[in-house]
Write a protein that holds these residues in place. Structure first.
Motif, PDB file in Angstrom:
ATOM      1  N   ARG A   1       3.242   6.101  -2.127  1.00  0.00           N
ATOM      2  CA  ARG A   1       2.675   4.936  -2.806  1.00  0.00           C
ATOM      3  C   ARG A   1       3.698   4.406  -3.801  1.00  0.00           C
ATOM      4  O   ARG A   1       4.419   5.199  -4.430  1.00  0.00           O
ATOM      5  CB  ARG A   1       1.382   5.314  -3.530  1.00  0.00           C
ATOM      6  CG  ARG A   1       0.260   5.737  -2.614  1.00  0.00           C
ATOM      7  CD  ARG A   1      -0.997   6.188  -3.334  1.00  0.00           C
ATOM      8  NE  ARG A   1      -0.752   6.634  -4.694  1.00  0.00           N
ATOM      9  CZ  ARG A   1      -1.485   6.282  -5.753  1.00  0.00           C
ATOM     10  NH1 ARG A   1      -2.526   5.507  -5.614  1.00  0.00           N
ATOM     11  NH2 ARG A   1      -1.196   6.723  -6.949  1.00  0.00           N
TER      12      ARG A   1
ATOM     13  N   PRO B   1       0.822  -1.217   0.000  1.00  0.00           N
ATOM     14  CA  PRO B   1       0.000   0.000   0.000  1.00  0.00           C
ATOM     15  C   PRO B   1       0.858   1.269   0.000  1.00  0.00           C
ATOM     16  O   PRO B   1       0.461   2.303  -0.524  1.00  0.00           O
ATOM     17  CB  PRO B   1      -0.820  -0.115   1.283  1.00  0.00           C
ATOM     18  CG  PRO B   1      -0.044  -1.052   2.157  1.00  0.00           C
ATOM     19  CD  PRO B   1       0.694  -1.979   1.235  1.00  0.00           C
ATOM     20  N   HIS B   2       2.026   1.190   0.610  1.00  0.00           N
ATOM     21  CA  HIS B   2       2.986   2.293   0.621  1.00  0.00           C
ATOM     22  C   HIS B   2       4.374   1.709   0.827  1.00  0.00           C
ATOM     23  O   HIS B   2       4.518   0.573   1.276  1.00  0.00           O
ATOM     24  CB  HIS B   2       2.662   3.322   1.714  1.00  0.00           C
ATOM     25  CG  HIS B   2       2.665   2.730   3.089  1.00  0.00           C
ATOM     26  ND1 HIS B   2       1.524   2.215   3.687  1.00  0.00           N
ATOM     27  CD2 HIS B   2       3.667   2.524   3.984  1.00  0.00           C
ATOM     28  CE1 HIS B   2       1.832   1.734   4.887  1.00  0.00           C
ATOM     29  NE2 HIS B   2       3.120   1.916   5.089  1.00  0.00           N
TER      30      HIS B   2
END
Length: 157
Positions: free
Chosen positions: A140, A124-125
């Motif tokens: 991201r 997700p990151h």
């Protein structure tokens, strides 16, 4: 610690959203990337390390998870070459303008071809060096790839 580095300036100029995260850098750590992940309380797969290498004599930048080793064969293939080797630290510092332990893939002195490990694209990151020891940027993976102007490929052994 300065929060304005060539890396953060480059990201801002590109309009990339990121947050800054500082930690106590340990120059004696066996693995700088793993130490950063532990200090940040993040899984090592999300804290990426910037590696400077050569493919067929041309300098390149590779970004891989801190808990994985890069495959020189896969790195060469990713850049359409036959052989790859890691750059010696003084050469990496000269090309990037950063010190080892603080090499960011963003805002390097000389724009080099870059590739991001494809496994990181599922996170997700991710965290990447922010241009100095003890500073990470969280963003991201899609934005990291865009800012690198590169592509993703399988690089890990």
């Amino acid at each position: 610690m300065s929060k304005a580095t060539r890396a953060t300036q480059a990201l801002r100029k590109l309009g990339v959203a990121f947050t800054l995260h500082s930690y106590d850098y340990d120059p004696e750590a066996a693995s700088i990337g793993l130490a950063a992940a532990e200090a940040l309380g993040e899984p090592p797969a999300r804290v990426l390390k910037t590696l400077m290498a050569e493919v067929d004599g041309r300098p390149v930048c590779a970004v891989v998870p801190s808990n994985r080793e890069i495959s020189m064969k896969k790195l060469a293939v990713a850049f359409g070459g036959k052989s790859a080797r890691m750059l010696p630290p003084p050469e990496a510092e000269r090309l990037t303008g950063y010190h080892v332990g603080g090499i960011s893939p963003f805002g390097q002195k000389r724009a080099l071809p870059a590739v991001l490990e494809q496994a990181a694209m599922g996170e997700p990151h991710v965290f990447l060096n922010g241009g100095q020891r003890g500073l990470q940027v969280r963003l991201r993976p899609e934005d990291a790839l865009k800012a690198l102007g590169g592509r993703s490929a399988s690089l890990i052994a």
